[in-house]
Motif scaffolding. Structure first.
Motif, PDB file in Angstrom:
ATOM      1  N   GLN A  23      10.237  12.087  -4.617  1.00  9.67           N
ATOM      2  CA  GLN A  23       9.881  10.668  -4.614  1.00  9.67           C
ATOM      3  C   GLN A  23       8.515  10.438  -5.239  1.00  9.67           C
ATOM      4  N   VAL A  24       8.400   9.324  -5.961  1.00 10.19           N
ATOM      5  CA  VAL A  24       7.125   8.877  -6.498  1.00 10.19           C
ATOM      6  C   VAL A  24       6.993   7.400  -6.174  1.00 10.19           C
ATOM      7  N   HIS A  25       5.779   6.935  -6.155  1.00  2.00           N
ATOM      8  CA  HIS A  25       5.486   5.531  -5.935  1.00  2.00           C
ATOM      9  C   HIS A  25       4.986   4.984  -7.260  1.00  2.00           C
ATOM     10  N   GLN A  26       5.615   3.914  -7.717  1.00  2.85           N
ATOM     11  CA  GLN A  26       5.247   3.362  -9.007  1.00  2.85           C
ATOM     12  C   GLN A  26       4.382   2.111  -8.850  1.00  2.85           C
ATOM     13  N   VAL A  27       3.383   2.021  -9.723  1.00  3.74           N
ATOM     14  CA  VAL A  27       2.474   0.881  -9.774  1.00  3.74           C
ATOM     15  C   VAL A  27       2.387   0.446 -11.234  1.00  3.74           C
ATOM     16  N   ARG A  28       2.551  -0.849 -11.455  1.00  5.21           N
ATOM     17  CA  ARG A  28       2.359  -1.378 -12.805  1.00  5.21           C
ATOM     18  C   ARG A  28       0.883  -1.677 -12.980  1.00  5.21           C
ATOM     19  N   LEU A  29       0.294  -1.080 -13.994  1.00  3.55           N
ATOM     20  CA  LEU A  29      -1.115  -1.249 -14.320  1.00  3.55           C
ATOM     21  C   LEU A  29      -1.176  -1.748 -15.758  1.00  3.55           C
ATOM     22  N   GLY A  30      -1.417  -3.046 -15.926  1.00  5.10           N
ATOM     23  CA  GLY A  30      -1.321  -3.622 -17.257  1.00  5.10           C
ATOM     24  C   GLY A  30       0.112  -3.530 -17.725  1.00  5.10           C
ATOM     25  N   SER A  31       0.335  -2.971 -18.898  1.00 10.67           N
ATOM     26  CA  SER A  31       1.696  -2.823 -19.416  1.00 10.67           C
ATOM     27  C   SER A  31       2.285  -1.447 -19.126  1.00 10.67           C
ATOM     28  N   GLU A  32       1.548  -0.609 -18.431  1.00 11.39           N
ATOM     29  CA  GLU A  32       1.999   0.754 -18.123  1.00 11.39           C
ATOM     30  C   GLU A  32       2.528   0.851 -16.699  1.00 11.39           C
ATOM     31  N   ILE A  33       3.432   1.773 -16.471  1.00 14.17           N
ATOM     32  CA  ILE A  33       3.878   2.101 -15.116  1.00 14.17           C
ATOM     33  C   ILE A  33       3.353   3.491 -14.812  1.00 14.17           C
ATOM     34  N   VAL A  34       2.562   3.591 -13.747  1.00 10.93           N
ATOM     35  CA  VAL A  34       1.987   4.872 -13.357  1.00 10.93           C
ATOM     36  C   VAL A  34       2.629   5.327 -12.056  1.00 10.93           C
ATOM     37  N   GLU A  35       2.653   6.636 -11.877  1.00 13.92           N
ATOM     38  CA  GLU A  35       3.260   7.209 -10.679  1.00 13.92           C
ATOM     39  C   GLU A  35       2.191   7.811  -9.791  1.00 13.92           C
ATOM     40  N   LEU A  36       2.356   7.578  -8.488  1.00 14.87           N
ATOM     41  CA  LEU A  36       1.428   8.094  -7.485  1.00 14.87           C
ATOM     42  C   LEU A  36       2.168   9.004  -6.524  1.00 14.87           C
ATOM     43  N   THR A  37       1.471  10.025  -6.072  1.00 14.48           N
ATOM     44  CA  THR A  37       2.011  10.864  -5.001  1.00 14.48           C
ATOM     45  C   THR A  37       1.971  10.054  -3.701  1.00 14.48           C
ATOM     46  N   ALA A  38       2.597  10.578  -2.671  1.00 15.89           N
ATOM     47  CA  ALA A  38       2.604   9.889  -1.381  1.00 15.89           C
ATOM     48  C   ALA A  38       1.175   9.701  -0.851  1.00 15.89           C
ATOM     49  N   GLU A  39       0.338  10.729  -0.985  1.00 18.88           N
ATOM     50  CA  GLU A  39      -1.053  10.618  -0.506  1.00 18.88           C
ATOM     51  C   GLU A  39      -1.842   9.614  -1.333  1.00 18.88           C
ATOM     52  N   GLU A  40      -1.686   9.650  -2.647  1.00 18.46           N
ATOM     53  CA  GLU A  40      -2.384   8.685  -3.500  1.00 18.46           C
ATOM     54  C   GLU A  40      -1.948   7.263  -3.172  1.00 18.46           C
ATOM     55  N   PHE A  41      -0.647   7.086  -2.967  1.00 17.53           N
ATOM     56  CA  PHE A  41      -0.132   5.761  -2.649  1.00 17.53           C
ATOM     57  C   PHE A  41      -0.675   5.256  -1.312  1.00 17.53           C
ATOM     58  N   THR A  42      -0.790   6.137  -0.334  1.00  9.87           N
ATOM     59  CA  THR A  42      -1.336   5.742   0.965  1.00  9.87           C
ATOM     60  C   THR A  42      -2.751   5.204   0.802  1.00  9.87           C
ATOM     61  N   VAL A  43      -3.573   5.894   0.027  1.00 13.17           N
ATOM     62  CA  VAL A  43      -4.953   5.452  -0.208  1.00 13.17           C
ATOM     63  C   VAL A  43      -4.957   4.136  -0.985  1.00 13.17           C
ATOM     64  N   TRP A  44      -4.142   4.045  -2.029  1.00 14.33           N
ATOM     65  CA  TRP A  44      -4.068   2.830  -2.838  1.00 14.33           C
ATOM     66  C   TRP A  44      -3.623   1.641  -1.981  1.00 14.33           C
ATOM     67  N   ALA A  45      -2.601   1.852  -1.156  1.00 14.25           N
ATOM     68  CA  ALA A  45      -2.100   0.776  -0.292  1.00 14.25           C
ATOM     69  C   ALA A  45      -3.148   0.370   0.742  1.00 14.25           C
ATOM     70  N   LEU A  46      -3.858   1.332   1.284  1.00 10.40           N
ATOM     71  CA  LEU A  46      -4.887   1.038   2.277  1.00 10.40           C
ATOM     72  C   LEU A  46      -6.049   0.246   1.670  1.00 10.40           C
ATOM     73  N   ALA A  47      -6.285   0.393   0.384  1.00 11.98           N
ATOM     74  CA  ALA A  47      -7.353  -0.361  -0.283  1.00 11.98           C
ATOM     75  C   ALA A  47      -7.067  -1.856  -0.320  1.00 11.98           C
ATOM     76  N   HIS A  48      -5.825  -2.261  -0.031  1.00 12.98           N
ATOM     77  CA  HIS A  48      -5.497  -3.687   0.052  1.00 12.98           C
ATOM     78  C   HIS A  48      -6.109  -4.316   1.300  1.00 12.98           C
ATOM     79  N   SER A  49      -6.483  -3.530   2.259  1.00 15.90           N
ATOM     80  CA  SER A  49      -7.016  -3.865   3.580  1.00 15.90           C
ATOM     81  C   SER A  49      -5.872  -4.023   4.562  1.00 15.90           C
ATOM     82  N   LEU A  50      -6.224  -4.357   5.772  1.00 20.03           N
ATOM     83  CA  LEU A  50      -5.241  -4.543   6.825  1.00 20.03           C
ATOM     84  C   LEU A  50      -5.180  -6.025   7.184  1.00 20.03           C
ATOM     85  N   PRO A  51      -4.005  -6.527   7.543  1.00 17.65           N
ATOM     86  CA  PRO A  51      -3.912  -7.937   7.927  1.00 17.65           C
ATOM     87  C   PRO A  51      -4.872  -8.251   9.081  1.00 17.65           C
TER      88      PRO A  51
END
Length: 186
Positions: A23-51
Motif C-alpha cells: 500500500q501507498v498513500h497518494q498526494v497530489r502536489l501541483g500536477s504531480e502525484i507523489v507516494e508516501l509510506t504509511a509513516e510519512e503519511f501519518t506525519v503529513w496527515a498530522l500536520a493538518h492539526s487535530l479538530p
C-alpha cells in the motif's frame, strides 16, 4: 518567532498494488502525484492539526504526538517531507515567501451563513457543516484558488496574511481546504 507547520498537497487516498504490504498513500502536489509510506503519511496527515485544537501547530507538537505512537523517527520524517515540499514551516513574522509559493484550494461545498449566525460562514456537506469561518476567510477560501498564489489572494480579499495563516489549520483539519503549489501568474 513562531514557525507553523503546514501540509502541502491534496490527499488522494490509499492505493494497493497487490498485497497489503504494497500500500501507498497518494498526494497530489501541483500536477504531480507523489507516494508516501504509511509513516510519512501519518506525519503529513498530522500536520493538518487535530479538530478543535486551537494552539499553534508547530514541529514540536507533531513530534510530541508521534511519541505516543509507534513512529520514533518523527523529526527525520518531518525533514524528509520538508525536502520533498510536502510540508512547509512558515515564520509568521515573514510569511510572504511561503505565500508566493503556495495557494489555497477549497475542498468542501460552500454553505454560506444562516439567519441565526450571520457572521459565521460554513463549509461541509449538504447534511453537515464541518468548518466555520469569518466572512473574509470564507471569501478567500471560496475564490482564493483563482489567484496564482496565497499572497495575491490575500491582497485581493483585503485579508491579513498572518491572520489567515493562524486560522488555516481550522480549515485543514476537517479537510475543508488544502494548500497546493502556486501557479504562474496569469
Amino acid at each position: 518567532m513562531t514557525l507553523l507547520m503546514f501540509p502541502i498537497g491534496q490527499c488522494l487516498g490509499t492505493h494497493f498494488t497487490g498485497t497489503a504490504e504494497s500500500q501507498v498513500h497518494q498526494v497530489r502536489l501541483g500536477s504531480e502525484i507523489v507516494e508516501l509510506t504509511a509513516e510519512e503519511f501519518t506525519v503529513w496527515a498530522l500536520a493538518h492539526s487535530l479538530p478543535d485544537d486551537s494552539g499553534p501547530w508547530e514541529r514540536s507538537r507533531i513530534i510530541d504526538l508521534l511519541t505516543d505512537s509507534e513512529i520514533t523517527n518523527g523529526a527525520v520524517l518531518i525533514d524528509r517531507l520538508l525536502s520533498r515540499s510536502l510540508l512547509a514551516e512558515v515564520d509568521l513574522d515573514s510569511p510572504a515567501g511561503f505565500a508566493t509559493r503556495h495557494r489555497l484550494l477549497p475542498l468542501h461545498l460552500g454553505l454560506g451563513n444562516t439567519a441565526g449566525t450571520p457572521t459565521m460562514f460554513r463549509s461541509g456537506t449538504l447534511e453537515l457543516a464541518l468548518a466555520g469561518m469569518t466572512r473574509t476567510l470564507y471569501d478567500l477560501w471560496l475564490s482564493g484558488h483563482l489567484s496564482p498564489n496565497l499572497l495575491i489572494a490575500c491582497k485581493e480579499h483585503d485579508a491579513e496574511l498572518p491572520a489567515v495563516l493562524t486560522a488555516l489549520h481550522s480549515l485543514l483539519a476537517p479537510t475543508a481546504a488544502c494548500l497546493d503549489l502556486a501557479v504562474q501568474e496569469f
